[in-house]
Write a protein that holds these residues in place. Structure first.
Motif, PDB file in Angstrom:
ATOM      1  N   ARG A  18      35.610  52.985  43.642  1.00  0.00           N
ATOM      2  CA  ARG A  18      35.748  54.196  42.823  1.00  0.00           C
ATOM      3  C   ARG A  18      34.372  54.652  42.362  1.00  0.00           C
TER       4      ARG A  18
ATOM      5  N   SER B  74      43.289  64.351  49.350  1.00  0.00           N
ATOM      6  CA  SER B  74      42.819  63.016  48.981  1.00  0.00           C
ATOM      7  C   SER B  74      42.575  62.220  50.248  1.00  0.00           C
TER       8      SER B  74
ATOM      9  N   ALA C 242      47.785  47.158  45.544  1.00  0.00           N
ATOM     10  CA  ALA C 242      46.576  47.270  46.367  1.00  0.00           C
ATOM     11  C   ALA C 242      45.314  47.112  45.521  1.00  0.00           C
ATOM     12  N   ALA C 243      45.307  47.685  44.308  1.00  0.00           N
ATOM     13  CA  ALA C 243      44.137  47.581  43.438  1.00  0.00           C
ATOM     14  C   ALA C 243      43.946  46.152  42.945  1.00  0.00           C
TER      15      ALA C 243
ATOM     16  N   ASP D 199      54.054  54.254  41.165  1.00  0.00           N
ATOM     17  CA  ASP D 199      52.783  53.896  41.787  1.00  0.00           C
ATOM     18  C   ASP D 199      52.578  52.386  41.885  1.00  0.00           C
TER      19      ASP D 199
ATOM     20  N   GLU E  60      52.964  50.386  44.397  1.00  0.00           N
ATOM     21  CA  GLU E  60      52.261  49.980  45.616  1.00  0.00           C
ATOM     22  C   GLU E  60      50.748  50.125  45.451  1.00  0.00           C
ATOM     23  N   ARG E  61      50.322  51.214  44.823  1.00  0.00           N
ATOM     24  CA  ARG E  61      48.888  51.391  44.604  1.00  0.00           C
ATOM     25  C   ARG E  61      48.363  50.364  43.605  1.00  0.00           C
TER      26      ARG E  61
ATOM     27  N   GLY F 120      43.631  52.151  39.164  1.00  0.00           N
ATOM     28  CA  GLY F 120      42.822  51.052  39.661  1.00  0.00           C
ATOM     29  C   GLY F 120      42.017  50.380  38.564  1.00  0.00           C
TER      30      GLY F 120
ATOM     31  N   PRO G  36      50.259  61.608  41.083  1.00  0.00           N
ATOM     32  CA  PRO G  36      49.278  61.349  42.138  1.00  0.00           C
ATOM     33  C   PRO G  36      48.791  62.620  42.812  1.00  0.00           C
TER      34      PRO G  36
ATOM     35  N   GLY H 238      44.348  57.795  40.884  1.00  0.00           N
ATOM     36  CA  GLY H 238      43.969  56.581  41.588  1.00  0.00           C
ATOM     37  C   GLY H 238      42.907  55.787  40.849  1.00  0.00           C
TER      38      GLY H 238
END
Length: 342
Positions: A139, A198, A77-78, A71, A73-74, A113, A102, A109
């Protein structure tokens, strides 16, 4: 950072930058209480914090943002979103040591995050709370269960989102937090070949649900507040499980058109039917699944049923069973070292 709910293992002294590890617990989302919102608040959620699985990230200052591990990449982004919206320095190295699966209904997520954005704030020495971080990341749009699991753990009830003019975008307030009994166990049922809804698909599914009757909302609220929570306070697994099981059946029927039945995964549905036939009352699906759960009052019985389930469903390799405890603590934060400024 609220030190009464987030456990900080050691302080990092000196002038160097901190290296920090954050362990963010997974959670079960047991369902919404009122999807109609005719009284001015919509959703309302009941959830349980899990001892495992969890997301674990290690972070330290770096010249440029970089991330490795599941994860990643996520995580990037966060960090970028938190840096942009909270005015933080995005120059960090993120190592995702473990990640929640995921789109499985365990809050992957939100926990990832919150973990990386909290680490970023700590390294930058900025005192943002998890609620502020969650709001900045977007969130808690419908539920504060993930934020509550991160901050304090236990069994959490939130009061839903205010609707109408001036309602704002803040995450719902947490109105009750009770400890999960020490002896109780949860059997988690995974389907590694399936994913829950999602993002835009989830939004479209929510928008396409049938009307949620006031009578159904009233019954759901009574089950949560007048049966499940009092039973939890008394460590009465029978009545807690019966209330949760009935809530799950009602919600499963309501969501059936969007997810193909009471359960997203037919394989999980078969396993949950088997557990119900064994006499387990508190069964259901977390969020959009596919992860199923069963709440057991005796640890020996839980381990026995987990072993029997593995043997019974060994011909379905995508299915996995795990016996876990609930967690009565939030995220764990450990300062690992102080490293020289680059």
């Amino acid at each position: 950072m609220n030190k009464t709910t987030l456990k900080i293992e050691a302080a990092c002294g000196g002038e160097g930058d901190a290296a920090v590890r954050i362990t963010a617990p997974g959670r079960l989302h047991l369902g919404f209480l009122d999807l109609a919102g005719t009284l001015g608040r919509r959703f309302g959620s009941l959830g349980i914090t899990l001892e495992r699985p969890a997301t674990v990230v290690r972070m330290s200052r770096a010249e440029h943002l970089e991330a490795t591990g599941p994860d990643a990449e996520r995580a990037v982004a966060a960090v970028e979103k938190a840096a942009r919206r909270l005015g933080l320095n995005a120059g960090v190295k993120v190592v995702v040591e473990t990640a929640l699966p995921p789109h499985s209904g365990l809050g992957s997520g939100t926990q990832l995050g919150l973990a990386v954005a909290t680490g970023l704030a700590l390294i930058d020495r900025k005192p943002f709370t998890p609620r502020e971080i969650g709001a900045a990341l977007g969130r808690g749009a419908r539920s504060s269960i993930g934020i509550g699991a991160f901050t304090e753990g236990g069994v959490i009830l939130d009061g839903g989102k205010a609707i109408g003019e001036g309602a704002g975008d803040a995450p719902p307030p947490i109105i009750s937090r009770l400890p999960f009994p020490e002896r109780w166990r949860i059997i988690l049922v995974y389907d590694h070949s399936n994913r829950g809804l999602s993002g835009p698909e989830e939004t479209a599914a929510m928008d396409g649900l049938p009307p949620f009757a006031d009578t159904l909302a009233g019954h759901m609220a009574r089950l949560a507040v007048m049966v499940a929570l009092p039973a939890l306070a008394n460590a009465d697994v029978r009545h807690f499980g019966e209330a949760v099981g009935e809530m799950q059946r009602l919600l499963g029927d309501h969501y059936a058109g969007a997810q193909g039945g009471r359960y997203t995964s037919p394989a999980v549905a078969e396993a949950m039917d088997w557990l119900e036939a064994k006499g387990v009352k508190g069964v259901g699906q977390s969020s959009w699944g596919p992860t199923g759960f069963a709440i057991i009052g005796d640890p020996d019985e839980a381990e026995r049923l987990t072993g029997e389930a593995r043997a019974r469903f060994q011909a379905q390799p995508a299915l996995a069973f795990e016996c876990v405890r609930g967690s009565n603590a939030g995220a764990r934060i450990e300062w690992l070292a102080c490293v020289e400024q680059r």
